[in-house]
Scaffold this active site. Structure first.
Site, mmCIF file in Angstrom:
data_model
loop_
_atom_site.group_PDB
_atom_site.id
_atom_site.type_symbol
_atom_site.label_atom_id
_atom_site.label_comp_id
_atom_site.label_asym_id
_atom_site.label_seq_id
_atom_site.Cartn_x
_atom_site.Cartn_y
_atom_site.Cartn_z
ATOM 1 N N ASP A 82 10.239 81.864 -30.707
ATOM 2 C CA ASP A 82 9.125 81.048 -30.224
ATOM 3 C C ASP A 82 9.454 79.569 -30.479
ATOM 4 O O ASP A 82 9.846 79.199 -31.597
ATOM 5 C CB ASP A 82 7.874 81.472 -31.021
ATOM 6 C CG ASP A 82 6.600 80.876 -30.486
ATOM 7 O OD1 ASP A 82 6.569 80.501 -29.301
ATOM 8 O OD2 ASP A 82 5.621 80.796 -31.270
ATOM 9 N N HIS A 83 9.289 78.735 -29.465
ATOM 10 C CA HIS A 83 9.545 77.289 -29.606
ATOM 11 C C HIS A 83 10.892 76.985 -30.235
ATOM 12 O O HIS A 83 10.973 76.214 -31.199
ATOM 13 C CB HIS A 83 8.436 76.619 -30.436
ATOM 14 C CG HIS A 83 7.093 76.672 -29.796
ATOM 15 N ND1 HIS A 83 6.736 75.876 -28.729
ATOM 16 C CD2 HIS A 83 6.020 77.442 -30.070
ATOM 17 C CE1 HIS A 83 5.490 76.165 -28.373
ATOM 18 N NE2 HIS A 83 5.030 77.111 -29.156
ATOM 19 N N ASP A 104 11.700 75.119 -26.151
ATOM 20 C CA ASP A 104 10.576 74.328 -25.670
ATOM 21 C C ASP A 104 11.011 72.910 -25.321
ATOM 22 O O ASP A 104 11.268 72.088 -26.199
ATOM 23 C CB ASP A 104 9.495 74.314 -26.757
ATOM 24 C CG ASP A 104 8.226 73.647 -26.264
ATOM 25 O OD1 ASP A 104 8.224 73.149 -25.124
ATOM 26 O OD2 ASP A 104 7.244 73.635 -27.030
ATOM 27 N N GLU A 134 8.156 76.738 -20.588
ATOM 28 C CA GLU A 134 6.819 76.150 -20.753
ATOM 29 C C GLU A 134 6.746 74.870 -19.946
ATOM 30 O O GLU A 134 7.647 74.041 -19.954
ATOM 31 C CB GLU A 134 6.498 75.863 -22.222
ATOM 32 C CG GLU A 134 5.103 75.244 -22.366
ATOM 33 C CD GLU A 134 4.557 75.256 -23.786
ATOM 34 O OE1 GLU A 134 4.960 76.118 -24.580
ATOM 35 O OE2 GLU A 134 3.714 74.384 -24.082
ATOM 36 N N THR A 212 -5.424 81.013 -31.042
ATOM 37 C CA THR A 212 -6.462 80.941 -32.078
ATOM 38 C C THR A 212 -7.662 80.108 -31.618
ATOM 39 O O THR A 212 -7.479 79.007 -31.083
ATOM 40 C CB THR A 212 -5.876 80.316 -33.368
ATOM 41 O OG1 THR A 212 -4.870 81.194 -33.867
ATOM 42 C CG2 THR A 212 -6.963 80.119 -34.430
ATOM 43 N N THR A 234 -2.377 81.036 -36.067
ATOM 44 C CA THR A 234 -3.206 80.368 -37.077
ATOM 45 C C THR A 234 -4.305 81.279 -37.628
ATOM 46 O O THR A 234 -4.587 81.263 -38.835
ATOM 47 C CB THR A 234 -3.805 79.073 -36.490
ATOM 48 O OG1 THR A 234 -2.718 78.274 -36.006
ATOM 49 C CG2 THR A 234 -4.566 78.279 -37.536
HETATM 50 P P1 13P Z 1 -2.154 79.474 -32.631
HETATM 51 O O1 13P Z 1 -1.570 79.141 -33.973
HETATM 52 O O2 13P Z 1 -3.134 78.437 -32.147
HETATM 53 O O3 13P Z 1 -2.730 80.854 -32.583
HETATM 54 O O4 13P Z 1 -0.961 79.388 -31.580
HETATM 55 C C1 13P Z 1 0.186 80.147 -31.795
HETATM 56 C C2 13P Z 1 1.217 79.822 -30.775
HETATM 57 O O5 13P Z 1 0.936 79.387 -29.687
HETATM 58 C C3 13P Z 1 2.624 80.082 -31.125
HETATM 59 O O6 13P Z 1 3.510 79.699 -30.125
#
Ligand code: 13P
Length: 397
Positions: A82-83, A104, A134, A212, A234
């Site tokens: 992720d990212h 990203d 993205e 979140t 989160t």
């Molecule tokens: P939240 O922490 O707002 O749930 O987002 C998580 C996220 O988008 C990870 O890429």
């Protein structure tokens, strides 16, 4: 081995109107909590590792646990970077076992985002790994407070999305339609009309970052309009922290294990709630029946050498290991020598590819071609080379 192809998993979710949770994990409690929730609800699940969190754990160590959890699961699992921050991060993530990647570049101008993503897609597709792109900008960092969100939301436009997808060939698109990472600033204003237009134009699984803080109706509206993957962190982190606070309040002298007691259960409860709410609960068996299993390939070479002494062979093999282990999609290189004199073949390479696609990309990779032509083939004319895939148990629909 219920590690499955992430593209097949998300295609099923998109075609059947539900979303798979991609939960960022930061330690063993998160892995256990999320996997327990998936087993409890029978949901397909994505274990996600965000590069912004790498300062909190040793990526290689945690990946070993993530992969173990995925392989022993009875529900289908995919593992996602992720990212990611660079191409090198994506190559390393694939080597460690991720079967979906994102780098990203959404904060860059469109042309640059396209260029970076296109290069990533070329590498990842050569490894059989799907790519999430993205477009637009979802501010913030997962787990941080709203006050620290840098920048404003930049919404994804239909025109940009069409150009980006056709020029990069990404497999899934993360869109910016009003969410932020981390805790929300006020009430999020989602642009569902825009999302519906993007979905109609692209016809591919869409992804939402910053799950979140959205309410049930917002989640349903997102999923009804093409969102098949929801990134979520989160709220899990907050549930874990709340449990720790509760443990400390109950016993001010609590030691470490008492302080973190029941943290997996707190994470599990929140993850299970999401899996039910997003419609993933109960879908695991269908996904297992239709998704390709994520099975590695063992590229086996057994050989004899002429024209080099034993030490020369060891030097050649060690140099080859250094070069070949760095090629994208290669997970491990074993170089071996027979333990018995007189065996038909004295030496071996056992190169583990993450996916059958690597057979071709590895064969043509310039570093492999150079090593093989310069140092290996001239001395190893007597050899056998075969690619093996694992025989897996059948999954009945
Ligand atoms: P939240 O922490 O707002 O749930 O987002 C998580 C996220 O988008 C990870 O890429």
């Amino acid at each position: 081995m219920p590690l499955v192809d992430m593209k097949d998993m998300l295609q099923h979710a998109w075609a059947n109107g539900y979303a798979v949770g991609a939960f960022d994990v930061v330690n063993l409690d998160f892995i256990s909590g999320v996997m327990d929730a998936a087993e409890e609800t029978g949901a397909p699940v994505i274990l996600s590792l965000a590069e912004s969190h790498f300062e909190y754990f040793d990526f290689a160590l945690l990946m070993a646990a993530v992969e173990t959890a995925a392989m022993r699961a009875t529900v289908p699992v995919a593992i996602h970077l992720d990212h990611g921050e660079s191409m090198a991060s994506a190559v390393e993530a694939i080597r460690r076992g991720c079967n979906g990647v994102m780098v990203d570049a959404s904060d860059r101008p469109l042309a640059q985002n396209i260029e970076i993503t296109r290069e990533l897609v070329n590498m990842a597709h050569g490894c059989g790994v799907p790519v999430e792109g993205e477009l637009g900008y979802v501010p913030g960092v997962e787990g941080e407070d709203a006050a620290r969100h840098p920048g404003e939301i930049r919404y994804t436009t239909v025109e940009e999305a069409l150009r980006y997808v056709s020029e990069t060939a990404v497999d899934f698109l993360a869109v910016s339609v009003g969410t932020v990472h981390g805790r929300m600033r006020g009430t999020p204003q989602l642009d569902i009309t825009r999302l519906a237009e993007i979905n109609a134009a692209l016809n591919m699984p869409l992804v939402i970052h910053g799950g979140t803080g959205l309410d049930d109706a917002q989640f349903h509206a997102l999923i009804e309009n093409g969102v098949a993957k929801i990134n979520y962190y989160t709220a899990l982190s907050d549930a874990a922290a709340q449990q720790v606070r509760q443990n400390c309040e109950a016993d001010a002298a609590a030691g470490f294990t008492s302080q973190v007691k029941d943290v997996p259960a707190a994470i599990r409860a929140e993850a299970a709630r999401c899996m039910k709410l997003w419609g993933a609960a109960g879908r695991g068996a269908e996904v297992l029946a239709c998704a390709a299993p994520w099975a590695p390939v063992e590229h086996l070479i057994i050989y004899n050498v002429s024209g080099l002494d034993r030490r020369g062979v060891h030097d050649m093999a060690l140099e080859g290991k250094r070069i070949l282990a760095a090629i994208p999609g290669v997970r491990e290189v074993f170089i071996g020598e027979s333990l018995r004199d007189g065996d038909r073949y004295r030496y071996t390479w056992l190169v583990r590819f993450c996916h059958p696609a690597v057979i071709e990309s590895y064969r043509h990779h310039p570093d492999h071609v150079d090593f093989a032509d310069r140092l290996f083939r001239p001395v190893a004319g007597d050899r056998i080379s075969i690619d093996y895939t694992e025989i897996l148990p059948r999954v009945e629909a």
